[in-house]
Each structure stands twice: as structure tokens, then as C-alpha cells.
Design an enzyme around this catalytic site. Structure first.
Site, short mmCIF file in Angstrom:
data_model
loop_
_atom_site.label_atom_id
_atom_site.label_comp_id
_atom_site.label_asym_id
_atom_site.label_seq_id
_atom_site.Cartn_x
_atom_site.Cartn_y
_atom_site.Cartn_z
N GLU A 1 2.49 2.44 14.91
CA GLU A 1 3.90 2.07 14.70
C GLU A 1 4.83 2.95 15.53
O GLU A 1 4.83 4.17 15.39
CB GLU A 1 4.28 2.21 13.21
CG GLU A 1 5.77 1.93 13.00
CD GLU A 1 6.24 1.95 11.55
OE1 GLU A 1 5.43 2.28 10.66
OE2 GLU A 1 7.42 1.64 11.32
N GLU B 1 -2.83 0.11 13.32
CA GLU B 1 -1.36 0.12 13.30
C GLU B 1 -0.79 1.32 14.04
O GLU B 1 -0.66 2.40 13.47
CB GLU B 1 -0.85 0.10 11.85
CG GLU B 1 0.68 0.08 11.76
CD GLU B 1 1.22 0.05 10.34
OE1 GLU B 1 0.42 0.10 9.39
OE2 GLU B 1 2.44 0.00 10.18
N TYR C 1 6.80 10.33 7.00
CA TYR C 1 5.56 9.62 6.67
C TYR C 1 4.48 10.61 6.28
O TYR C 1 4.51 11.75 6.67
CB TYR C 1 5.10 8.79 7.88
CG TYR C 1 6.00 7.61 8.09
CD1 TYR C 1 5.81 6.44 7.36
CD2 TYR C 1 7.06 7.68 8.97
CE1 TYR C 1 6.65 5.36 7.53
CE2 TYR C 1 7.91 6.60 9.14
CZ TYR C 1 7.69 5.44 8.42
OH TYR C 1 8.54 4.39 8.59
N ASP D 1 0.82 -1.21 0.00
CA ASP D 1 0.00 0.00 0.00
C ASP D 1 0.85 1.26 0.00
O ASP D 1 0.44 2.30 0.52
CB ASP D 1 -0.91 0.01 1.23
CG ASP D 1 -0.14 -0.10 2.54
OD1 ASP D 1 0.74 -0.97 2.63
OD2 ASP D 1 -0.41 0.68 3.48
N SER E 1 2.78 -8.77 8.44
CA SER E 1 2.17 -7.89 7.44
C SER E 1 3.27 -6.96 6.97
O SER E 1 3.31 -5.78 7.30
CB SER E 1 1.01 -7.09 8.04
OG SER E 1 0.53 -6.17 7.08
N LYS F 1 -1.68 -4.28 14.02
CA LYS F 1 -0.41 -4.37 13.30
C LYS F 1 0.59 -3.57 14.11
O LYS F 1 0.46 -2.34 14.25
CB LYS F 1 -0.56 -3.80 11.88
CG LYS F 1 0.73 -3.73 11.09
CD LYS F 1 0.47 -3.60 9.60
CE LYS F 1 1.76 -3.36 8.85
NZ LYS F 1 1.61 -3.46 7.39
N LYS G 1 -6.45 -0.66 6.50
CA LYS G 1 -5.32 -0.38 7.38
C LYS G 1 -5.16 1.12 7.56
O LYS G 1 -5.39 1.89 6.62
CB LYS G 1 -4.04 -0.94 6.77
CG LYS G 1 -2.87 -0.94 7.74
CD LYS G 1 -1.54 -0.96 7.05
CE LYS G 1 -1.15 0.43 6.59
NZ LYS G 1 0.20 0.49 6.00
#
Ligand code: 5MM
Length: 364
Positions: A190, A188, A364, A34, A301, A230, A147
Site C-alpha cells: 500500500e 498488498e 500502522y 481484518d 477489497s 491488493k 493477506k
């Protein structure tokens, strides 16, 4: 204070649980394909390929048309918006190509990070405004899970209480909107590996963040059996002089998860976070062999750690397509073994198997 709420209707619970259980089928994991246009541009630049619409389509066609044996290792594939509406050169939509191999199509629905005002370079993730409408459309167009990634940074004063609370809340809103649209949310949060912190700091931060996310999901009435987390593995920061063995990573990771996640959760799929392909496989294997009881499937993943050797083998050339697809089959199979604690370290080589995939201060 009065509280009143109800559970989702039984047919909705049943549908969400069935999707989540299929994604967490024993020995299967999820391909994270993705990458947004800019991230894909960096991956393609690494192998000397121009970041054009057609090259991204060609590359995703390569991934998704891999021989159906890959469906023995992959239960789902996360796509970026453009891929949902792209097709093979012969005109078969990618969603159909995946479904024909028993791989469930999924969609990344966040629209990236934005700074938190007056924070120490911390961020939150946006994309809630039209999420319900987008989810309804993606469901109609064949995507059954989604996600959303939030990013937290470990520094002396971070993650701040604001970043933890804000990211937990936005993940909970996202998860509840997805479930209302019959889409299983992958949640997720992270924690980046940038920094010189040690294993123990990463574990403590992971526990604090996961506890907050779990509380927020409870507050938003998220249906646990139809939800997947995730998460990052617990590792020392990239700049830490203290390295950890796979068994140490496994114990710190399993402990953080066992202390925070409800047993009712459908499962956990790890991100690779810049680890080499081989490290990500070895760590997943060690986590699945870790002493003690983990009540959920623990699988993969991965984005970078499933695609680095594929991209290198392909290099933008059609004549390399089969070799690149073979890299995906073998690395996915290695991770399938690791998801059952059956991988022998070093057993699977790959063009980029040992290469670190960390990108410092990635935006990001
Ligand atoms: C595959 O990369 C995903 C999309 O990244 P961008 O939003 O930056 O384009 C990313 O969300 C990925 O799914 C997770 O970070 C896990 O990937 P890794 O490479 O850490 O396994």
C-alpha cells in the site's frame, strides 16, 4: 551461476488457482474486516462504542450474518485472528457462517509494521517467523486465503530503495510460504495517500514499487495464477492542491498496473485508502471502463469504504442491526456493479457515502 527450481506440484497449482479464481469471480469483491484490535478500537470509538472483546464479536457477527444476498457481491472476507475462533451468539463459528453464503474465509497474517533503522520514518512489515505453522493451522480451520500489507510513504526522498527492496522481499517470502500451505496470498504493497504529491508522482512510485514486488515474487517462484494483488488506486496525495477526475485516476491506475503486473496474475483487488465510500465505488467503476486492455479482473477489497455506513447505522445497538446490514448489502452491490463498469455515480446513497475516510499519519 546455476539456477534450478521446479514448479509447485500440479494438485497444488490446481487448488490455488481454483481458490483465486473463485475470489475473482465476475462482479464479486472482498470485504476487508481484518482490523487489528487497536484499529477496530478507533472505528468503534468513532460511533461511541467501547472496544471490548464482546463488542468486536457482536460487530463481526453483524457483518458476517448479513442476509445471504450479500454473497452475490462478496467472494471473500478477510478476518483478524480473533474472528477465526469466534462464533455467533448461537455458537456457529464465523468461518462456517461465511462459507454457508459462498463467501471464502481469509485471514490477515502479518503482525504489523516496524521502523526501518535510520530511514526517514519508513517501515517494513513483520510476521514471517512462525508463518508456516500459522498458515497450516488457519488452513485446517477453514481459511483459504491470506493477506499481508506493507506500507510505503511518498515524501521527497521516499520510498527509499531500501524500503522498496525490503518490502518487496518480505511480501515475496510471505506469498511463497502461503502457497506452500495451500493458501492463496493477497499481496498488498500500500502506497499511502499522505502528502502533497501529484497524480503523476503517485503513478511513478506505484510503478516502481509494483515492478520490485513482481521481480521479488518471480525470484521466490510464486505461482502467479494462484496469487492476487491488493493495490492502491493512483490518486494525488491528500494534501495536493491538484485534484483528479475519476477518468484521470482510472487511466493513471490502469497504466501503472498494465506496465508492471503479469497477465498470469489471478486478479487485482483495490484497497480504498481513505476515499469516501462513493469515491471508491466511482473510481473502481471508471477503472473498469478505462480504454485499453486490462487482462485481469479488477475488483474491490475495501475495509473503510465498505464499513463506514454500516458502523454509523449500527452505533452499537442491536435494534439497528438490520439497517446496518442493509447498508452492507447496498454498498457491496454498488461495488459489484463497479467491478463490471456498470455503476451509475450517485445511484447508491449511504449514511456515510460521501464522507472522507482518510486518517492523517495513521500509525500502522
Ligand atoms: C480493514 O483494515 C485492515 C487492517 O488494518 P490494521 O492492520 O491497521 O488494523 C487493512 O489492512 C485493510 O485491509 C487495508 O488497509 C485496506 O483497507 P481500506 O480501509 O484502505 O480499504
Amino acid at each position: 551461476m546455476t539456477t534450478y527450481f521446479h514448479y509447485p506440484p500440479q494438485p497444488l497449482q490446481d487448488e490455488l488457482k481454483k481458490i483465486a479464481d473463485s475470489l475473482m469471480a465476475p462482479g464479486k469483491g472482498i470485504l476487508a474486516a481484518d482490523e487489528s484490535v487497536s484499529t477496530m478500537g478507533k472505528r468503534l470509538a468513532d460511533v461511541g462504542v467501547e472496544n471490548s472483546d464482546e463488542n468486536r464479536r457482536r460487530y463481526r457477527e453483524l457483518l458476517f450474518t448479513t442476509n445471504s444476498t450479500v454473497g452475490n457481491s462478496l467472494s471473500g472476507a478477510i478476518m483478524f485472528h480473533e474472528s477465526v475462533y469466534q462464533a455467533t451468539a448461537d455458537g456457529v463459528p464465523f468461518t462456517q457462517v461465511l462459507a454457508s453464503k459462498g463467501i471464502i474465509p481469509g485471514i490477515k497474517v502479518d503482525s504489523g509494521t516496524v521502523p526501518l533503522f535510520c530511514s526517514e520514518d519508513e517501515v517494513t512489515t513483520q510476521g514471517l517467523d512462525d508463518l508456516a505453522q500459522r498458515c497450516a493451522r488457519y488452513k485446517r480451520d477453514g481459511c483459504h486465503f491470506a493477506k499481508w500489507r506493507c506500507v510505503l510513504k511518498v515524501k521527497r526522498n521516499t520510498p527509499s530503495p531500501l524500503a522498496i527492496a525490503e518490502n518487496a522481499n518480505v511480501l515475496a517470502r510471505y506469498a511463497s510460504v502461503c502457497q506452500a500451505s495451500r493458501i492463496v496470498p493477497i499481496v498488498e504493497p500500500e502506497i499511502l495517500t499522505d502528502g502533497g504529491h501529484d497524480l503523476s508522482r503517485c503513478q511513478k512510485v506505484s510503478e516502481a514499487v509494483l515492478a520490485a514486488v513482481v521481480k521479488a515474487l518471480h525470484d521466490h517462484h510464486v505461482y502467479w495464477e494462484g496469487c492476487i494483488f491488493k493495490v492502491n488506486m493512483v490518486t494525488p496525495g491528500q494534501a495536493s492542491p491538484m485534484k483528479a477526475t475519476p477518468d484521470q485516476v482510472a487511466m493513471a491506475t490502469a497504466t501503472a498496473l498494465r506496465r508492471t503486473l503479469p497477465p498470469a496474475l489471478a486478479g487485482v483487488a483495490f484497497l480504498s485508502g481513505g476515499q469516501s465510500e462513493e469515491d471508491a465505488t466511482v473510481h473502481l467503476n471508471a477503472i473498469n471502463k478505462c480504454p485499453g486492455r486490462s487482462p485481469w479482473p479488477l475488483t474491490f477489497s475495501y475495509g473503510r469504504a465498505l464499513q463506514a455506513s454500516v458502523l454509523r447505522a449500527w452505533g452499537g445497538r442491536d435494534e439497528n442491526k438490520m439497517q446496518a446490514q442493509m447498508e452492507l448489502i447496498t454498498r457491496a452491490a454498488a461495488n459489484s456493479q463497479a467491478a463490471r463498469g456498470l455503476y451509475t455515480p450517485g445511484a447508491v446513497a449511504g449514511g456515510a457515502a460521501g464522507q472522507g475516510l482518510y486518517v492523517a499519519n495513521h500509525q500502522y
